[in-house]
Design an enzyme around this catalytic site. Structure first.
Site, short mmCIF file in Angstrom:
data_model
loop_
_atom_site.label_atom_id
_atom_site.label_comp_id
_atom_site.label_asym_id
_atom_site.label_seq_id
_atom_site.Cartn_x
_atom_site.Cartn_y
_atom_site.Cartn_z
N THR A 20 0.79 -1.23 0.00
CA THR A 20 0.00 0.00 0.00
C THR A 20 0.83 1.28 0.00
O THR A 20 0.33 2.35 0.35
CB THR A 20 -0.94 0.02 1.22
N TYR A 56 3.84 5.71 5.16
CA TYR A 56 3.07 5.88 3.93
C TYR A 56 1.94 6.87 4.20
O TYR A 56 0.78 6.50 4.38
CB TYR A 56 2.50 4.55 3.45
N GLY A 205 8.73 -4.05 -4.65
CA GLY A 205 9.14 -3.55 -5.95
C GLY A 205 9.40 -4.59 -7.02
O GLY A 205 10.24 -4.35 -7.89
N ARG A 228 8.68 9.28 -8.76
CA ARG A 228 9.39 8.86 -9.95
C ARG A 228 9.77 10.03 -10.86
O ARG A 228 10.71 9.91 -11.67
CB ARG A 228 8.57 7.83 -10.72
N GLY A 280 1.56 -3.68 -5.37
CA GLY A 280 0.58 -2.67 -5.03
C GLY A 280 -0.03 -2.05 -6.28
O GLY A 280 0.65 -1.89 -7.30
#
Length: 324
Positions: A20, A56, A205, A228, A280
């Site tokens: 998540t 998170y 990942g 990113r 995720g």
């Protein structure tokens, strides 16, 4: 959904965990209802393992996960394995590591509240904190086990030496490291050590944060609030070279009747030291494709073909809290 025993923890978990991180704000804005639907879809398809973290969104991701699973958390709590992480603290200027007993205790209580549960099945130290002796961190978590607030303890992003140091006070039961086709350094010593010591490995990942989905191109743009957009992994010559490798992997996957995402996830799960791949998404449409990877068994010939393709790729590193 295939299941496995997560190392010495003894937890029986689905080989795919729903992660998540993408619900905490580091990946840009999103539709919360769609995210809840994606979590529900994963559960309906057999996922019983859900991974989140205090950092998170400092409660945001945990709250969404708790909301999505509220009925089962209230009715069938024993059927779910909830993992979260602590040991990061947001200051006015930066995200810093803080694995002090005081901050971890506060973090556990905050996570319990955000998730709406009375105990955490697996609590992981998010990153090693060089400013706090491992014995202090481990001792604090041992106390929290005795209090019934957490069931099992793991670490994330730790080296072999750091795992051994922590284990001198409290045995590390699980490790959560980054692992995907473009990032394989844990194969050298971390994975062999975990296998030898029966440490459950749940990798994050496996899709290289979107690079291995086949949906990105040389001109793909990312929102300013998506980490990113600031990462060298997703720009420049190395990025374009790795996109070429993904195109070749897509062809290999298609020849075997699967998607490149399924190929990438199945590749991580093919390592005998890896128990679980964390995947995720915020979209229901991506869930079924990813979960099907648990049923894909790659042959030695498949693995050799993958290695040939990856020989021309550029290895990547990151991300880290300091880099986001």
């Amino acid at each position: 959904m295939r299941t496995t025993t997560l190392g010495k923890s003894g937890l029986n978990v689905s080989r795919i965990a729903f992660g998540t991180w993408q619900l905490g704000g580091d990946w840009g804005t999103f539709d919360e209802d769609a995210a809840v639907a994606a979590i529900r879809c994963a559960r309906d398809l057999g996922v019983n393992f859900f991974d989140t973290a205090q950092a998170y969104g400092f409660g945001a991701s945990e709250q969404i996960l708790g909301k999505a699973l509220r009925d089962e958390l209230s009715r069938d709590r024993h059927e779910l394995v909830i993992a979260t992480k602590g040991g990061l603290r947001q200051t006015e200027s930066a995200l810093v590591r803080d694995a002090s007993p005081e901050w971890l205790r506060r973090g556990v209580d905050a996570s319990l509240t955000a998730l709406g549960i009375d105990h955490i099945d697996l609590y992981q130290v998010h990153w090693p904190d060089p400013a706090v002796p491992a014995a202090e961190t481990a001792g604090a978590l041992a106390d929290l086990i005795l209090e019934g607030k957490i069931g099992h303890v793991g670490v994330s992003n730790f080296s072999v030496a750091q795992i051994a140091d922590f284990s001198a006070t409290l045995p590390v039961e699980t490790l959560q490291p980054p692992y995907h086709l473009f990032r394989r350094e844990i194969e050298d010593d971390v994975l062999p050590y975990c296998r030898e010591n029966n440490i459950g490995v749940l990798v994050y990942g496996p899709l290289a944060h979107g690079l291995l989905t086949g949906t990105l191109g040389a001109h793909t743009g990312f929102a300013a609030d998506d980490w990113r957009s600031k990462s060298s992994v997703f720009s420049g010559d190395a990025y374009r070279r790795n996109l070429a490798a993904v195109r070749a992997l897509e062809k290999l996957a298609a020849d075997r009747g699967i998607s490149v995402s399924q190929l990438a996830i199945a590749w991580t799960l093919s390592n005998p030291a890896v128990h679980v791949g964390i995947v995720g998404t915020r979209h229901v449409g991506h869930v079924e494709d990813s979960l099907a990877a648990a049923e894909v068994l790659l042959s030695d010939a498949d693995l050799a073909d993958i290695d040939k393709i990856m020989a021309s790729a550029t290895p990547v590193a990151g991300p880290s809290p300091e880099g986001m």
